[in-house]
Structure formats: C-alpha cells, structure tokens
Enzyme design. Sequence first.
Site, PDB file in Angstrom:
ATOM      1  N   ASP A 225      21.616 -58.540  59.241  1.00 13.17           N
ATOM      2  CA  ASP A 225      21.292 -57.936  57.950  1.00 13.17           C
ATOM      3  C   ASP A 225      22.346 -58.198  56.882  1.00 13.17           C
ATOM      4  OD1 ASP A 225      19.403 -56.404  56.481  1.00 13.17           O
ATOM      5  OD2 ASP A 225      20.712 -54.657  56.585  1.00 13.17           O
ATOM      6  N   SER A 247      16.077 -54.091  51.097  1.00 13.30           N
ATOM      7  CA  SER A 247      15.367 -54.511  52.303  1.00 13.30           C
ATOM      8  C   SER A 247      14.143 -53.637  52.527  1.00 13.30           C
ATOM      9  CB  SER A 247      16.290 -54.420  53.519  1.00 13.30           C
ATOM     10  OG  SER A 247      17.365 -55.311  53.383  1.00 13.30           O
ATOM     11  N   GLN A 297      12.975 -61.188  57.407  1.00 15.10           N
ATOM     12  CA  GLN A 297      13.134 -59.991  56.574  1.00 15.10           C
ATOM     13  C   GLN A 297      12.461 -60.205  55.235  1.00 15.10           C
ATOM     14  OE1 GLN A 297      17.012 -58.704  54.577  1.00 15.10           O
ATOM     15  NE2 GLN A 297      16.899 -57.249  56.263  1.00 15.10           N
TER      16      GLN A 297
END
Length: 304
Positions: A225, A247, A297
């Site tokens: 991440d 996100s 993502q």
Amino acid sequence: MTGHKPDFADLLTLDSVDRDIFRGLCHAGAPMRAFGGQVAAQAQVAAGRTVDPDRRVHSLHGYFLRPGRTDSPIVYLVERIRDGRSFTTRRVSAVQNGETIFSMSASFQLPRDAEETHQLRAPDVTGPENLPRWWEPIDEAPEFRPFLLIDIRSPRSLGGRTGRAEGSRATDGTGRATGSPEVEPAAPEPTSGDGMPRQSVWVRVDQTLPDDPLLHVCALTYLSDLTLSSTAYLPYAGLPGRLDIVSLDHAMWFHRPFRADDWLLFAQDSPSAGGGRGLSRGVFFNQDGQAVASAIQEAGLFRR
C-alpha cells in the site's frame, strides 16, 4: 513515538479481546489518519489468528470505507465463513468508534503441489544493493518514523531511465496526499506503446523477521500500500492544483513462498484512470525472478 526504531512485528501486534475479536493501534499515513496498509495487514493478522497454522493465505479482498484515526484503537471482528477440507474463508470488519472503517475477506489454502505452473517474466532492472534509499525527508517527523523500518529503492530499467519523479506529490496509500511522508512514485518507465504508466521499486522490511509465514504475508500487505495507488496519477503529477488520493479497495494474491525481509521487486502499472478513479496493479518478484504475489488497487483521484 520514540526516537529509536521499533520492531516491525510490533506494528502488526494485536490484543485478543475475546473469541474472534482483536484490538490494535495504527500509526499515521497522513496526520491523524491511520495508514491503510497497516489496517489491512492487522485485519489479515486477525483472520490468520482464527485459522489452523497449516493453512496459508492465498488471497484477500478489502474495502476502505472510512479514514481510520491514530488516537483510538481499532477493533477487528472476525467471522468464520467456511472451514473446508482445502480452503478456509474469513471475513473481517475493522471497527473504530462504532463505525466500520475497513472490510476484508481472506481465503486460506492447505498447501499442495501441482504440475500446472507459469508466471510473468520479471522486468529487467538494476539490483537494489547500490541504489539510494528513500525516506530521508521524514527522518525528523516522529509520526512517520515507522516508515523508516521499510527500505525502498527505485531501480533503473536496463532498457531505459527510471527513478524518482521530480516534484511529485507525496501520498499516504490510504488517505490524503497533503502532509504525508515523501512516498514519491518513481518516474514513469518507458512503455511499449500501450499507454500505461509504470513504475518499479525494490522494497523490503529493513529488519530480520521471525520465521512465521503469516507475518510475512501481512508484512507484504503493508508494503503493497506504500506505492501502488501513486502509479495511476504518474501522468498527472505535474498538473496544477492539489490532488487527494484515497484508496477505495485493495486485493492481493499470494502465489509462492517469500520473505518480506528479503528484497522484492514491485513492478506496477495502471491500465485505466477516469471518473475520478485510478486503477493500479503490481506484481512482486523475488531476486530469483519468481513472481511471489500480485496486488490490485483502485483509488479515488480528487483534484482541488
């Protein structure tokens, strides 16, 4: 946060509150906002604590629903969805101050051998040993000191230039760009005419971790991440105005055994951006060129 480096494993430590209920604290990814990679990693720890240790995580799918805070604990509620002969499924809700901030499903598998195997070829880039590391700009920022436990380096493609982008905006991987540590993307790599921005980084936990497969999977969830969402905005980093990156969801698949304290090459690209959202994907390779994990993502891209 004290001036010395904590143990990385401490970032993923949870207290057991009751059966299938755990509690943890998260550090900042942006001021007063919990780092989403840590929330996802702790949720994976909680799921793994309810599964037989002979089963290995093979996938997770999570949604970031609300920004987490760093000044109060996060409670992880685990639902035992299925315990089959080969696969085990868990659902985790991360709750803070009475609201669900993150929801995740995770699947575990009893390891097995199979003849069917193939993989993507690793990019041809320089090794990490002689490259400069990131993070110097945050050395004096106590709220971001846990990131000093991570070693990230930008390689050069043997077919063209790459490196850190000049003047790019920092992001936190889960929340707002403003105020984050200097998590800068690499400069876009040369493409083959497909129009996709790309970046690659070498990454590892800069400490020796215990020999616990679940810990290494959760550590890689944390690492994934840090740079992935920034890939989608590489073509727009120089535009005027402030860009907030939030996100929205995060998915990972774990293909082969690995160690998160060994160097891993994270090769990332972005096949689409539009409608205020950007999609990024990446593959982790070990130094032998084996593809060990994949991540995808989608992030909100909000320019003001």
